[in-house]
Design a protein around this motif. Structure first.
Motif, short mmCIF file in Angstrom:
data_model
loop_
_atom_site.label_atom_id
_atom_site.label_comp_id
_atom_site.label_asym_id
_atom_site.label_seq_id
_atom_site.Cartn_x
_atom_site.Cartn_y
_atom_site.Cartn_z
N VAL A 62 0.95 -1.36 0.62
CA VAL A 62 0.17 -0.01 -0.18
C VAL A 62 0.81 1.47 0.21
CG1 VAL A 62 -1.76 0.90 1.34
CG2 VAL A 62 -1.64 -1.27 1.29
N SER A 63 0.90 2.09 -1.28
CA SER A 63 1.26 3.74 -1.04
C SER A 63 1.23 4.64 -0.43
CB SER A 63 1.68 4.10 -2.63
OG SER A 63 0.51 3.88 -3.10
N LYS A 64 1.99 5.96 0.16
CA LYS A 64 1.52 5.97 0.52
C LYS A 64 0.46 7.66 0.65
CE LYS A 64 3.85 10.24 4.08
NZ LYS A 64 5.13 10.43 4.54
N LYS A 65 0.97 7.85 -0.46
CA LYS A 65 0.45 8.10 -1.67
C LYS A 65 -1.45 7.56 -1.91
CE LYS A 65 0.40 11.20 -6.02
NZ LYS A 65 1.63 11.49 -7.28
N ASN A 66 -1.60 7.13 -1.92
CA ASN A 66 -2.51 6.51 -2.62
C ASN A 66 -3.55 5.49 -1.99
OD1 ASN A 66 -1.98 7.52 -5.21
ND2 ASN A 66 -0.99 5.95 -5.79
N SER A 67 -2.68 5.60 -0.56
CA SER A 67 -3.48 4.46 1.58
C SER A 67 -5.10 4.80 0.38
CB SER A 67 -3.42 5.70 2.51
OG SER A 67 -1.75 4.94 2.04
N PHE A 68 -5.74 5.97 0.05
CA PHE A 68 -7.19 6.17 0.42
C PHE A 68 -7.61 5.57 -0.30
CE2 PHE A 68 -11.48 8.19 -1.03
CZ PHE A 68 -12.30 8.37 -0.16
N PHE A 69 -6.93 5.40 -1.84
CA PHE A 69 -7.68 5.15 -3.15
C PHE A 69 -7.73 3.05 -3.41
CE2 PHE A 69 -7.29 9.52 -4.51
CZ PHE A 69 -7.89 9.37 -4.85
N LYS A 70 -5.98 3.42 -2.74
CA LYS A 70 -5.94 1.45 -2.50
C LYS A 70 -7.20 0.73 -1.67
CE LYS A 70 -2.17 0.68 -4.24
NZ LYS A 70 -2.01 -1.27 -5.05
N GLY A 71 -7.47 1.39 -0.20
CA GLY A 71 -8.61 1.26 0.77
C GLY A 71 -9.76 0.85 -0.36
N ILE A 72 -10.08 2.04 -0.88
CA ILE A 72 -11.43 1.89 -1.95
C ILE A 72 -11.64 0.18 -2.43
CG2 ILE A 72 -12.46 2.32 -3.97
CD1 ILE A 72 -12.22 4.94 -2.10
N LEU A 73 -10.25 0.65 -3.14
CA LEU A 73 -10.19 -0.53 -3.97
C LEU A 73 -9.79 -1.84 -3.57
CD1 LEU A 73 -9.59 -1.67 -7.28
CD2 LEU A 73 -7.47 -1.83 -6.97
N LEU A 74 -9.89 -2.17 -2.69
CA LEU A 74 -9.29 -3.46 -1.94
C LEU A 74 -10.60 -3.65 -1.67
CD1 LEU A 74 -6.23 -3.21 -0.34
CD2 LEU A 74 -6.21 -4.57 -2.18
N ALA A 75 -11.29 -2.57 -0.46
CA ALA A 75 -12.87 -2.96 -0.19
C ALA A 75 -13.59 -3.18 -1.02
CB ALA A 75 -13.30 -1.96 0.42
N ALA A 76 -13.97 -2.76 -1.99
CA ALA A 76 -14.54 -2.88 -3.65
C ALA A 76 -14.12 -4.54 -4.45
CB ALA A 76 -14.40 -2.56 -5.28
N LEU A 77 -13.24 -5.32 -3.92
CA LEU A 77 -12.81 -6.82 -4.74
C LEU A 77 -13.35 -7.87 -3.76
CD1 LEU A 77 -8.97 -6.69 -5.43
CD2 LEU A 77 -11.05 -5.70 -6.83
N ASN A 78 -13.59 -7.25 -2.44
CA ASN A 78 -14.39 -7.90 -1.58
C ASN A 78 -16.54 -8.56 -1.81
OD1 ASN A 78 -16.04 -9.73 0.33
ND2 ASN A 78 -15.66 -8.64 2.10
N LEU A 79 -16.82 -9.57 -2.94
CA LEU A 79 -17.99 -9.73 -3.45
C LEU A 79 -19.32 -9.86 -2.55
CD1 LEU A 79 -16.17 -11.75 -6.32
CD2 LEU A 79 -16.33 -8.78 -6.46
N LEU A 80 -18.21 -10.79 -1.26
CA LEU A 80 -19.86 -10.93 -0.47
C LEU A 80 -20.09 -9.85 0.00
CD1 LEU A 80 -17.76 -13.46 1.30
CD2 LEU A 80 -19.51 -13.86 -0.71
N THR A 81 -19.74 -8.38 0.56
CA THR A 81 -20.46 -7.69 0.71
C THR A 81 -21.85 -7.32 0.68
OG1 THR A 81 -18.12 -6.16 1.05
CG2 THR A 81 -20.15 -4.99 1.53
N ILE A 82 -21.98 -7.13 -0.01
CA ILE A 82 -23.15 -6.58 -1.26
C ILE A 82 -24.71 -7.43 -0.49
CG2 ILE A 82 -24.81 -6.18 -2.82
CD1 ILE A 82 -22.17 -4.42 -4.29
#
Length: 208
Positions: free
Chosen positions: A107-127
């Motif tokens: 996880v890069s320092k610059k993109n921490s926020f967007f990395k969080g969004i991306l990884l969360a989007a990969l969780n297919l069980l959430t919806i």
């Protein structure tokens, strides 16, 4: 009063679903260790933001089906399948004796926020998870498809997720040695919770 109940039950469900060590909370901990607690918190905010978006989508799916009574039975059966699958899934995870270390993405320092969004989007069980919860809360009268109720449901889902990620971000060093036992117990609790929701859903289907 029902808004407070809605927030509490949804917060608790989101909290418990995020507790077992996984890709999201372990990345939050790694980001905190390597890039500082602030970046860990920013990453956690990114994850929670996506969870709230997914919770909103779940509510909209439930609302559409609820407004079409002819498919309400289908909705309950979908929830039945989701809870049944999750009960087995968490039970198997609890039974496994995982000895290898969990792989954690960079996880890069610059993109921490967007990395969080991306990884969360990969969780297919959430919806499907939040869709199932929404069905149960609707049946119990804890949520109505109104602006305040929907907002409270989404907020509680985000806050419950963020609370766990914040704990991993700040207290991971203290929890690291207890990770396996912590994960096993949490998964057993989640499996039991899903089983209870499964039984309630079966009762609802029979009643209908």
């Amino acid at each position: 009063m029902h808004l407070l109940i809605l927030f509490f039950v949804t917060f608790s469900a989101a909290f418990m679903a995020t507790v077992p060590p996984g890709l999201l909370n372990m990345n939050a901990a790694k980001t905190s260790v390597e890039k500082g607690k602030l970046n860990g918190i920013i990453f956690s905010i990114g994850v929670s933001t996506m969870i709230m978006i997914q919770a909103y989508i779940a509510v909209m799916i439930s609302k559409f089906l609820y407004n079409n009574p002819e498919v309400m039975g289908l909705l309950l059966r979908i929830a039945l399948g989701v809870f049944g699958f999750l009960a087995v899934y968490f039970y198997i995870k609890a039974r496994r004796n995982v000895k290898r270390k969990m792989k954690i993405g960079k996880v890069s320092k610059k993109n921490s926020f967007f990395k969080g969004i991306l990884l969360a989007a990969l969780n297919l069980l959430t919806i499907p998870y939040y869709s199932g919860l929404n069905v149960m809360w609707t049946s119990s009268g804890w949520i109505k498809f109104e602006l305040w109720d929907i907002g409270m449901f989404i907020l509680a889902a985000g806050c419950g997720t963020f609370a766990v990620l914040y704990m991993y971000t700040v207290y991971f060093n203290k929890l690291e040695n207890k990770t396996r036992k912590f994960s096993k117990n949490a998964n057993y609790i989640l499996s039991t919770l899903m089983l209870v929701l499964l039984i309630i859903t079966i009762g609802r289907i029979v009643y209908e």
